[in-house]
Design a protein around this motif. Structure first.
Motif, PDB file in Angstrom:
ATOM      1  N   GLY A 185       0.662  -1.306  -0.085  1.00 34.74           N
ATOM      2  CA  GLY A 185      -0.066  -0.113   0.011  1.00 34.74           C
ATOM      3  C   GLY A 185       0.876   1.122   0.030  1.00 34.74           C
ATOM      4  N   PRO A 186       0.238   2.471   0.115  1.00 34.27           N
ATOM      5  CA  PRO A 186       0.814   3.535  -0.163  1.00 34.27           C
ATOM      6  C   PRO A 186       1.724   3.938   1.084  1.00 34.27           C
ATOM      7  N   GLU A 187       1.613   3.343   2.197  1.00 40.10           N
ATOM      8  CA  GLU A 187       2.667   3.909   3.218  1.00 40.10           C
ATOM      9  C   GLU A 187       3.951   3.528   3.081  1.00 40.10           C
ATOM     10  N   LYS A 188       4.240   2.230   2.551  1.00 38.50           N
ATOM     11  CA  LYS A 188       5.683   1.789   2.182  1.00 38.50           C
ATOM     12  C   LYS A 188       6.174   1.402   0.688  1.00 38.50           C
ATOM     13  N   ALA A 189       5.139   1.471  -0.148  1.00 35.22           N
ATOM     14  CA  ALA A 189       5.432   1.166  -1.435  1.00 35.22           C
ATOM     15  C   ALA A 189       6.766   1.588  -1.987  1.00 35.22           C
ATOM     16  N   THR A 190       6.972   3.031  -1.788  1.00 30.49           N
ATOM     17  CA  THR A 190       8.274   3.741  -2.366  1.00 30.49           C
ATOM     18  C   THR A 190       9.131   3.898  -1.231  1.00 30.49           C
ATOM     19  N   ASP A 191       8.855   3.346  -0.063  1.00 31.77           N
ATOM     20  CA  ASP A 191       9.889   3.525   0.914  1.00 31.77           C
ATOM     21  C   ASP A 191      11.343   2.745   0.720  1.00 31.77           C
ATOM     22  N   PRO A 192      12.512   3.481   0.692  1.00 35.67           N
ATOM     23  CA  PRO A 192      13.721   2.882   0.370  1.00 35.67           C
ATOM     24  C   PRO A 192      13.960   1.631   1.457  1.00 35.67           C
ATOM     25  N   GLU A 193      13.704   2.109   2.562  1.00 34.62           N
ATOM     26  CA  GLU A 193      13.970   0.876   3.780  1.00 34.62           C
ATOM     27  C   GLU A 193      13.184  -0.153   3.519  1.00 34.62           C
ATOM     28  N   TRP A 194      11.951   0.041   3.126  1.00 35.65           N
ATOM     29  CA  TRP A 194      11.075  -1.197   3.002  1.00 35.65           C
ATOM     30  C   TRP A 194      11.448  -2.061   1.967  1.00 35.65           C
ATOM     31  N   GLN A 195      11.563  -1.054   0.973  1.00 31.52           N
ATOM     32  CA  GLN A 195      12.141  -1.960  -0.455  1.00 31.52           C
ATOM     33  C   GLN A 195      13.464  -2.696  -0.165  1.00 31.52           C
ATOM     34  N   ASN A 196      14.380  -1.948   0.575  1.00 30.63           N
ATOM     35  CA  ASN A 196      15.621  -2.879   0.806  1.00 30.63           C
ATOM     36  C   ASN A 196      15.447  -4.274   1.692  1.00 30.63           C
ATOM     37  N   ILE A 197      14.449  -4.144   2.798  1.00 34.31           N
ATOM     38  CA  ILE A 197      14.087  -5.206   3.308  1.00 34.31           C
ATOM     39  C   ILE A 197      13.610  -6.402   2.638  1.00 34.31           C
ATOM     40  N   VAL A 198      12.460  -6.094   1.789  1.00 28.67           N
ATOM     41  CA  VAL A 198      11.934  -7.194   1.046  1.00 28.67           C
ATOM     42  C   VAL A 198      12.709  -7.734   0.039  1.00 28.67           C
ATOM     43  N   GLN A 199      13.771  -6.786  -0.786  1.00 29.96           N
ATOM     44  CA  GLN A 199      14.559  -7.386  -1.663  1.00 29.96           C
ATOM     45  C   GLN A 199      15.677  -8.089  -0.984  1.00 29.96           C
ATOM     46  N   SER A 200      16.154  -7.773  -0.107  1.00 30.28           N
ATOM     47  CA  SER A 200      17.247  -8.357   0.531  1.00 30.28           C
ATOM     48  C   SER A 200      16.560  -9.577   1.188  1.00 30.28           C
ATOM     49  N   TYR A 201      15.560  -9.701   1.835  1.00 32.45           N
ATOM     50  CA  TYR A 201      15.161 -11.106   2.170  1.00 32.45           C
ATOM     51  C   TYR A 201      14.926 -12.135   0.985  1.00 32.45           C
ATOM     52  N   VAL A 202      14.431 -11.736  -0.039  1.00 34.81           N
ATOM     53  CA  VAL A 202      14.260 -12.618  -1.289  1.00 34.81           C
ATOM     54  C   VAL A 202      15.619 -13.221  -1.608  1.00 34.81           C
ATOM     55  N   ARG A 203      16.624 -12.272  -1.688  1.00 30.27           N
ATOM     56  CA  ARG A 203      17.918 -12.759  -2.082  1.00 30.27           C
ATOM     57  C   ARG A 203      18.497 -13.901  -0.996  1.00 30.27           C
ATOM     58  N   GLU A 204      18.245 -13.307   0.120  1.00 34.99           N
ATOM     59  CA  GLU A 204      19.032 -14.329   1.572  1.00 34.99           C
ATOM     60  C   GLU A 204      18.249 -15.346   1.611  1.00 34.99           C
ATOM     61  N   PHE A 205      16.901 -15.274   1.361  1.00 34.67           N
ATOM     62  CA  PHE A 205      16.129 -16.720   1.651  1.00 34.67           C
ATOM     63  C   PHE A 205      16.545 -17.875   0.577  1.00 34.67           C
ATOM     64  N   PHE A 206      16.659 -17.308  -0.637  1.00 36.71           N
ATOM     65  CA  PHE A 206      16.986 -18.413  -1.749  1.00 36.71           C
ATOM     66  C   PHE A 206      18.522 -18.728  -1.612  1.00 36.71           C
ATOM     67  N   ALA A 207      19.195 -17.935  -1.007  1.00 39.48           N
ATOM     68  CA  ALA A 207      20.600 -17.992  -0.454  1.00 39.48           C
ATOM     69  C   ALA A 207      20.818 -19.187   0.458  1.00 39.48           C
ATOM     70  N   ALA A 208      19.847 -18.793   1.256  1.00 42.18           N
ATOM     71  CA  ALA A 208      19.870 -19.498   2.615  1.00 42.18           C
ATOM     72  C   ALA A 208      19.363 -21.103   2.402  1.00 42.18           C
ATOM     73  N   ALA A 209      18.529 -21.144   1.256  1.00 49.90           N
ATOM     74  CA  ALA A 209      17.841 -22.358   1.124  1.00 49.90           C
ATOM     75  C   ALA A 209      18.717 -23.403   0.496  1.00 49.90           C
ATOM     76  N   GLY A 210      19.688 -22.722  -0.496  1.00 47.05           N
ATOM     77  CA  GLY A 210      20.945 -23.447  -1.241  1.00 47.05           C
ATOM     78  C   GLY A 210      21.921 -23.737  -0.153  1.00 47.05           C
ATOM     79  N   GLU A 211      22.170 -23.068   0.956  1.00 44.87           N
ATOM     80  CA  GLU A 211      23.249 -23.094   1.870  1.00 44.87           C
ATOM     81  C   GLU A 211      22.895 -24.350   2.705  1.00 44.87           C
ATOM     82  N   LEU A 212      21.445 -24.351   3.214  1.00 48.02           N
ATOM     83  CA  LEU A 212      20.987 -25.555   4.017  1.00 48.02           C
ATOM     84  C   LEU A 212      21.077 -26.742   3.288  1.00 48.02           C
ATOM     85  N   SER A 213      20.759 -26.617   1.889  1.00 44.53           N
ATOM     86  CA  SER A 213      20.525 -27.954   1.166  1.00 44.53           C
ATOM     87  C   SER A 213      21.983 -28.711   1.213  1.00 44.53           C
TER      88      SER A 213
END
Length: 360
Positions: A185-213
């Motif tokens: 929604g409008p509160e956080k859609a363009t917020d750089p901090e929020w964008q950094n959190i979600v994009q970083s999480y996606v990258r870290e998640f798939f890296a972590a999945a490979g790491e654990l495998s």
């Protein structure tokens, strides 16, 4: 007496070892042919190496040779592969649970991976929500469109001079901003901090999945506490939940204040609002947002990049696409009817998706 004790102890130890080894070698043995089962490979090192290097080749050749289901040994456990002829049976078989498989394969039960559980939870809240609220919701299209232009300008600017692009991050960022306009929604859609959190999480998640495998199954619950990508997931998930809790509480307070003053309650057309209206929703707003980011950013960004590459390779498509889009928008404005008229664009997108290389 002592000699007899040690002798008996040795015998029992030997029996236990043999029994355990027999169990290890025989457990989970399927009724289907194993395509990477090798004589003398007791600890499956050769099997796992073959899986890592040639899984696609093993499966293709195994299906052709055996003309039916096959099994393949993988570090995460034995997998059964069915031929495409059984696809209809798989789709209609209620005993098969794809969601449970994904939860298991991507460690949904580990702390920091709760978003994966939310995305593939048996309550299907998110899946049903996206089908009913997102796919046929004409009202969200102008909202997304309002964010696309600024996102393109932010990442690629209007400059016609040659300049470098951060291809992976920029394309993901554009998709992330467009998706966030409806997700968060409008509160956080363009917020750089929020964008950094979600994009970083996606990258870290798939890296972590490979790491654990790469670790043996019994060790994963232990090593996940110290592996860097898994640790990053826990930290980013905590940040996301804090941010979204503030957004939810602010909206609740807004609604209460409006009702107290006899004014209209503010209306939102986004996932935050939709999930707040579901009484049986037990998932945190942060986990929901991260789940949506995982579902949308990786695959959509990949398709987006492929489409841009294909259009650049086939510049003769530019003008026909441009004219089709202009005519559709002139006749129907921006909505589902306009999209239905963009047949060439639809074909280009489908062909680009078909061209995406398959890894493995």
């Amino acid at each position: 007496m002592l000699l007899e004790f040690f002798s008996n102890g040795f015998v029992w130890t030997f029996v236990v070892i043999i029994a355990a080894l027999y169990h290890f070698l025989k457990k989970d043995r399927p009724i289907f042919p194993i395509v990477n089962n090798y004589p003398g490979d007791y600890f499956r090192q050769k099997a796992y190496s073959a899986y890592d290097k040639n899984a696609k080749k093993l499966i293709v050749e195994g299906l052709v040779e055996n003309r039916g289901p096959i099994a393949i040994l993988a570090p995460g456990g034995m997998k059964i592969v069915l031929p495409s002829a059984l696809s209809d049976w798989v789709k209609t078989n209620r005993d098969l649970d794809h969601q449970e498989l994904v939860r298991e394969q991507f460690f949904a039960h580990f702390p920091g991976f709760e978003a994966q559980y939310t995305l593939h939870c048996s309550d299907r809240i998110l899946i049903n929500l996206l089908r009913t609220k997102l796919s046929q919701n004409e009202e969200i299209m102008p909202i997304i469109n309002q964010h696309i232009g600024p996102a393109l300008q932010y990442y690629w600017s209007d400059s016609k001079a040659w300049h470098f692009l951060d291809w992976e991050n920029d394309t993901t960022g554009i998709i992330s901003r467009a998706a966030a306009s409806i997700f968060v929604g409008p509160e956080k859609a363009t917020d750089p901090e929020w964008q950094n959190i979600v994009q970083s999480y996606v990258r870290e998640f798939f890296a972590a999945a490979g790491e654990l495998s790469g670790w043996k199954v019994p060790l994963r619950p232990i090593v996940q506490w110290v592996l860097p990508h898994a640790s990053a997931c826990r930290d980013l998930r905590r940040q996301a939940c804090n941010v979204m809790e503030n957004v939810v509480q602010r909206r609740i307070q807004e609604a209460k204040a409006a009702e107290a003053q006899g004014a209209a309650v503010p209306q939102y057309n986004d996932v935050v609002d939709w999930t707040m209206q579901i009484s049986e929703n037990n998932h945190s707003a942060g986990d929901i947002q991260l789940a949506l980011a995982m579902a949308a950013l990786f695959t959509t960004s990949e398709i987006f990049r492929q489409i841009l590459i294909d259009i650049a390779r086939h510049s003769e498509l530019l003008e026909p696409l441009r004219q089709e889009i202009k005519k559709a928008l002139a006749d129907h404005d921006l909505g589902l009817a306009a999209l239905a008229k963009m047949e060439l664009l639809d074909s280009v997108m489908k062909e680009s998706q078909r061209q995406i290389p398959i890894s493995g």
